[in-house]
Design an enzyme around this catalytic site. Structure first.
Site, PDB file in Angstrom:
ATOM      1  N   GLY A 195      -0.918   2.991   5.852  1.00 37.09           N
ATOM      2  CA  GLY A 195      -1.755   4.089   6.317  1.00 37.09           C
ATOM      3  C   GLY A 195      -1.705   5.364   5.476  1.00 37.09           C
ATOM      4  O   GLY A 195      -2.555   6.225   5.650  1.00 37.09           O
ATOM      5  N   ASP A 196      -0.703   5.472   4.601  1.00 41.37           N
ATOM      6  CA  ASP A 196      -0.605   6.686   3.763  1.00 41.37           C
ATOM      7  C   ASP A 196       0.010   6.280   2.422  1.00 41.37           C
ATOM      8  O   ASP A 196       0.939   6.907   1.926  1.00 41.37           O
ATOM      9  CB  ASP A 196       0.271   7.727   4.480  1.00 41.37           C
ATOM     10  CG  ASP A 196       0.160   9.129   3.871  1.00 41.37           C
ATOM     11  OD1 ASP A 196      -0.625   9.314   2.918  1.00 41.37           O
ATOM     12  OD2 ASP A 196       0.857  10.043   4.352  1.00 41.37           O
ATOM     13  N   LEU A 197      -0.526   5.181   1.886  1.00 42.42           N
ATOM     14  CA  LEU A 197       0.130   4.567   0.729  1.00 42.42           C
ATOM     15  C   LEU A 197      -0.414   5.112  -0.592  1.00 42.42           C
ATOM     16  O   LEU A 197      -1.320   4.570  -1.190  1.00 42.42           O
ATOM     17  CB  LEU A 197      -0.030   3.041   0.784  1.00 42.42           C
ATOM     18  CG  LEU A 197       0.864   2.262  -0.178  1.00 42.42           C
ATOM     19  CD1 LEU A 197       2.334   2.570   0.047  1.00 42.42           C
ATOM     20  CD2 LEU A 197       0.615   0.773  -0.041  1.00 42.42           C
TER      21      LEU A 197
END
Ligand code: ADP
Length: 288
Positions: A195-197
């Site tokens: 999700g926040d890669l």
């Protein structure tokens, strides 16, 4: 380095003295440090005196979901999360950053493809969480486009307009883009996403294994995650090849990338403003 009340609270919680605390840089939201305790053990501590302390409880839940997927990615083990006064904190195993080996990026690509094969029936998650320090709504939807518009675009766009970071006129372009999405996004089952890669949320450990942390998990369209990896410089070509060998993606992904990345760009606009707002406008204006 650590606020006194937090130091005291951690020592009481762990029933050990903190014998040293060294600042760790690289984070964009929280304060971070490496703790050495009286028994010689070392831990990674993150804390924030102003954000909602619930952020760290949700981070722990996200890490635990990623860990349970058992995909060949290293996920830090959380020791404890908590709060003292208004300061939230998270303590997890300290992982030593190492060098990339010849197979590291390949294994990383394969492992991410494995993660994305963890499916759910709906897009979203059974709880809301955070991206950076901003709330991230994971209300579940059967349909990706409806999830993308209602849980990803609209809340961030509204926040950016309400705080004057974007002009309200940009909303017209977004509306026009929403209408075109059925012809743009390919069909996909919901996949478990970090999700926040981006490049700041992974490293290779001392055995060369990819380690991912600081997630904002949900079940989403896996191209959303792949687009995000491209946003700030991109990962290596071996990584992408290995991913696609395990889990091929639909043609013309490059033409959809910018639309997925409106989400992280809106989040960055809300967190940091500045040139991220201009990037959002440039992409949105293509949908006049
Ligand atoms: P923030 O929430 O402020 O963005 P991060 O979780 O990204 O903070 O962590 C900041 C930095 O700390 C990372 O860029 C990474 O270099 C390092 N880091 C993160 N987790 C660990 C860990 N478990 N062990 C050692 N270093 C870590």
């Amino acid at each position: 380095m650590i606020p006194d009340s937090l130091r005291h609270h951690i020592q009481q919680t762990l029933d050990q003295e903190i014998v040293s605390a060294q600042r760790v840089s690289g984070g964009s939201i929280n304060e971070a440090g490496k703790l050495t305790l009286s028994d010689g053990s070392e831990y990674f501590l993150k804390w924030n005196t102003t954000a909602d302390p619930d952020m760290f409880t949700k981070e722990e839940k996200g890490l635990s979901l990623l860990k349970s997927a058992n995909t060949g990615l290293r996920i830090p083990e959380v020791l404890v999360t908590g709060q003292t006064d208004s300061t939230g904190f998270l303590i997890q195993e300290f992982i030593i950053e190492g060098e990339k080996h010849s197979q590291s990026a390949i294994k990383f690509g394969q492992a991410l493809a494995n993660l994305h094969q963890q499916r759910a029936r709906k897009f979203g998650l059974d709880h809301h969480n955070y991206i950076g320090r901003l709330p991230q709504s994971n209300t579940r939807h059967e349909d990706w486009i409806s999830f993308f518009i209602n849980e990803r675009m609209k809340p961030q766009l509204q926040m950016a307009i309400d705080t004057g970071k974007l002009s309200s006129s940009v909303a017209t372009h977004f509306k026009s883009m929403y209408n075109k999405l059925p012809n743009i996004f390919p069909d996909e089952e919901p996949s478990l996403l970090h999700g926040d890669l981006w490049g700041g949320n992974y490293f290779y450990d001392d055995s060369g294994q990819a380690t991912i942390y600081d997630p904002a998990v949900y079940y989403g369209h896996r191209e959303m995650e792949l687009a995000f990896t491209h946003l700030f410089g991109g990962f290596s070509s071996r990584f992408y090849k290995a991913y696609k060998d395990v889990h091929p993606i639909e043609p013309e992904f490059d033409q959809r990338k910018d639309i997925y990345n409106l989400y992280p760009l809106l989040v960055h606009t809300n967190l940091f403003g500045g040139h991220y707002a201009r990037q959002v406008e440039t992409i949105a204006k293509q949908f006049l």
